[in-house]
Design a protein around this motif. Structure first.
Motif, PDB file in Angstrom:
ATOM      1  N   PRO A 231     -62.734  72.699  22.483  1.00  5.94           N
ATOM      2  CA  PRO A 231     -63.793  71.712  22.264  1.00  5.94           C
ATOM      3  C   PRO A 231     -64.842  71.585  23.420  1.00  5.94           C
ATOM      4  O   PRO A 231     -66.040  71.169  23.105  1.00  5.94           O
ATOM      5  CB  PRO A 231     -63.044  70.566  21.693  1.00  5.94           C
ATOM      6  N   THR A 235     -68.838  71.677  24.047  1.00  7.53           N
ATOM      7  CA  THR A 235     -69.663  70.700  24.289  1.00  7.53           C
ATOM      8  C   THR A 235     -70.599  71.119  25.483  1.00  7.53           C
ATOM      9  O   THR A 235     -71.871  71.017  25.119  1.00  7.53           O
ATOM     10  CB  THR A 235     -68.965  69.747  24.868  1.00  7.53           C
ATOM     11  N   LEU A 258     -69.478  65.380  21.780  1.00  8.42           N
ATOM     12  CA  LEU A 258     -68.267  65.652  21.006  1.00  8.42           C
ATOM     13  C   LEU A 258     -68.190  64.861  19.961  1.00  8.42           C
ATOM     14  O   LEU A 258     -67.802  65.478  18.654  1.00  8.42           O
ATOM     15  CB  LEU A 258     -67.107  64.924  21.793  1.00  8.42           C
ATOM     16  N   LYS A 259     -68.625  63.519  19.769  1.00 11.82           N
ATOM     17  CA  LYS A 259     -68.902  62.771  18.513  1.00 11.82           C
ATOM     18  C   LYS A 259     -69.503  63.266  17.585  1.00 11.82           C
ATOM     19  O   LYS A 259     -69.175  63.265  16.499  1.00 11.82           O
ATOM     20  CB  LYS A 259     -69.264  61.457  18.814  1.00 11.82           C
ATOM     21  N   TYR A 262     -68.042  66.447  15.911  1.00 14.38           N
ATOM     22  CA  TYR A 262     -66.961  66.134  14.998  1.00 14.38           C
ATOM     23  C   TYR A 262     -67.774  65.620  13.727  1.00 14.38           C
ATOM     24  O   TYR A 262     -67.114  65.831  12.512  1.00 14.38           O
ATOM     25  CB  TYR A 262     -66.129  65.003  15.971  1.00 14.38           C
ATOM     26  N   GLN A 263     -68.348  64.552  13.856  1.00 13.76           N
ATOM     27  CA  GLN A 263     -69.152  63.921  12.663  1.00 13.76           C
ATOM     28  C   GLN A 263     -69.614  64.845  11.740  1.00 13.76           C
ATOM     29  O   GLN A 263     -69.644  64.858  10.512  1.00 13.76           O
ATOM     30  CB  GLN A 263     -70.010  62.700  12.946  1.00 13.76           C
ATOM     31  N   HIS A 265     -69.648  68.456  11.634  1.00  9.35           N
ATOM     32  CA  HIS A 265     -68.939  69.706  11.360  1.00  9.35           C
ATOM     33  C   HIS A 265     -67.412  69.447  11.074  1.00  9.35           C
ATOM     34  O   HIS A 265     -66.727  70.555  10.876  1.00  9.35           O
ATOM     35  CB  HIS A 265     -69.428  70.714  12.285  1.00  9.35           C
ATOM     36  N   GLY A 266     -66.910  68.502  11.494  1.00 13.42           N
ATOM     37  CA  GLY A 266     -65.356  68.485  11.692  1.00 13.42           C
ATOM     38  C   GLY A 266     -64.882  69.076  12.629  1.00 13.42           C
ATOM     39  O   GLY A 266     -65.482  69.658  13.638  1.00 13.42           O
ATOM     40  N   ILE A 267     -63.472  69.261  12.719  1.00 11.91           N
ATOM     41  CA  ILE A 267     -62.596  69.927  13.913  1.00 11.91           C
ATOM     42  C   ILE A 267     -62.782  71.605  13.662  1.00 11.91           C
ATOM     43  O   ILE A 267     -62.987  72.090  14.402  1.00 11.91           O
ATOM     44  CB  ILE A 267     -61.231  69.405  13.727  1.00 11.91           C
ATOM     45  N   GLY A 270     -66.474  72.643  13.573  1.00 12.05           N
ATOM     46  CA  GLY A 270     -67.298  72.265  14.579  1.00 12.05           C
ATOM     47  C   GLY A 270     -66.483  72.581  15.993  1.00 12.05           C
ATOM     48  O   GLY A 270     -67.098  73.473  16.833  1.00 12.05           O
ATOM     49  N   LEU A 271     -65.689  71.568  16.440  1.00 10.45           N
ATOM     50  CA  LEU A 271     -64.940  71.538  17.594  1.00 10.45           C
ATOM     51  C   LEU A 271     -64.347  72.957  18.088  1.00 10.45           C
ATOM     52  O   LEU A 271     -64.093  73.424  19.198  1.00 10.45           O
ATOM     53  CB  LEU A 271     -64.209  70.687  17.597  1.00 10.45           C
ATOM     54  N   TYR A 272     -63.917  73.632  16.835  1.00  8.23           N
ATOM     55  CA  TYR A 272     -63.228  75.018  17.023  1.00  8.23           C
ATOM     56  C   TYR A 272     -63.673  75.974  16.712  1.00  8.23           C
ATOM     57  O   TYR A 272     -63.315  77.141  16.268  1.00  8.23           O
ATOM     58  CB  TYR A 272     -61.510  74.758  16.442  1.00  8.23           C
TER      59      TYR A 272
END
Length: 303
Positions: A231, A235, A258-259, A262-263, A265-267, A270-272
């Motif tokens: 993640p 970023t 990060l926030k 996440y908001q 696209h979700g985990i 988004g983050l992965y």
């Protein structure tokens, strides 16, 4: 003479390990850049079709384009990281009395940060040069790019843009990478020395892992480290692209970014996002890095 050039031999071992690891995955790096930047020759293709198309269009060496510039950065990077890890480990054991598995995590993180800070300007220059298009060259070469950034962008500070998320991302990546490898190695050699280990070539009293076990442990280390720090990599990319992205004012600091991701696209999405391609790159890369380093340690009598 055994102790004299210990630093230098350790430096060379780490540098060679880094270069071998990067060269192993260089074709994937080239493909990733071509696809990320939507190169017009390859933009309609996927990863595997691009891997097949590049040799047809540019010969097999086309897969290694830009690998030379990469080596200039990776040799000192690998060298500093592996050498610093050994030194920090000793210091933490002696000065702080912390041993067991925790000192590997701390020493690994510190080694990663040290290597990033020392070689960040080279990375900055490499990104600038890789971003250029034929016919619109701002920089003539590596040295010219260094001079231009130094004079036009506020001296040394110009070389260190985007350092913060890079360092914060590097710490868990390097930390967990060294931690996982070291822990697997010590548990493996303690539990099943005959099955997994063999005497070191330069010092029969020291047990080292067999090569295929080494590759496996390095691969697992790469996978775990990558999963934990990914993640932060997402970023960093968003922050480096900055104003190019439409929602840049919502991504000014690391925590905001990060926030936001996440908001929105979700985990998973988004983050992965894009993690699978990174596994294909990082697992063989880490496996080769640790295995080469362990072999070089024997060649250069570091055990």
């Amino acid at each position: 003479a055994r102790r004299d050039f210990y630093w230098l031999r350790s430096f060379i071992a780490g540098g060679v390990a880094g270069c071998c690891a990067k060269t192993t995955t260089a074709p994937l790096d080239r493909v990733k850049i071509l696809l990320q930047a939507h190169n017009h020759h390859y933009k309609h293709l996927g990863v595997f079709s691009t891997l097949c198309a590049v040799p047809k269009k540019e010969g097999y060496l086309g897969l290694y384009k830009g690998n030379g510039a990469m080596m200039i950065r990776i040799f000192p990077y690998g060298a500093i990281q592996f050498m610093a890890f050994d030194q920090y480990k000793k210091v933490i054991k002696k000065q702080l009395g912390i041993s067991g598995h925790v000192h590997r995590l701390v020493a690994g993180s510190m080694a990663g940060i040290t290597a990033v800070i020392c070689t960040y300007p080279l990375d900055m220059v490499r990104v600038r040069l890789a971003f250029q298009v034929k016919g619109e060259h701002r920089y003539m070469g590596i040295i010219h790019a260094f001079k231009m950034i130094y004079t036009k962008e506020g001296g040394f500070r110009g070389f260190y843009r985007g350092l913060m998320p890079t360092v914060v991302g590097m710490a868990p990546y390097a930390g967990f990478s060294f931690f996982t490898f070291g822990t697997l190695k010590s548990i493996g050699l303690a539990q099943a020395p005959n099955l997994l280990g063999r005497p070191s070539l330069d010092n029969p009293d020291v047990l080292v892992l067999k090569t295929h076990v080494n590759l496996l442990c390095g691969g697992i280390a790469g996978a775990i480290a990558q999963t934990i720090s990914y993640p932060l990599d997402v970023t960093r990319r968003r922050m480096q692209l900055g104003a190019v992205l439409p929602d840049s004012e919502k991504c000014l600091t690391m925590v905001q970014t990060l926030k936001y991701v996440y908001q929105q696209h979700g985990i998973r999405r988004g983050l992965y996002r894009g993690l699978s391609l990174n596994y294909i790159r990082c697992i063989p890369s880490q496996a080769v890095a640790f295995t080469t380093y362990e072999l070089m340690k024997q060649f250069l009598h570091l055990n």
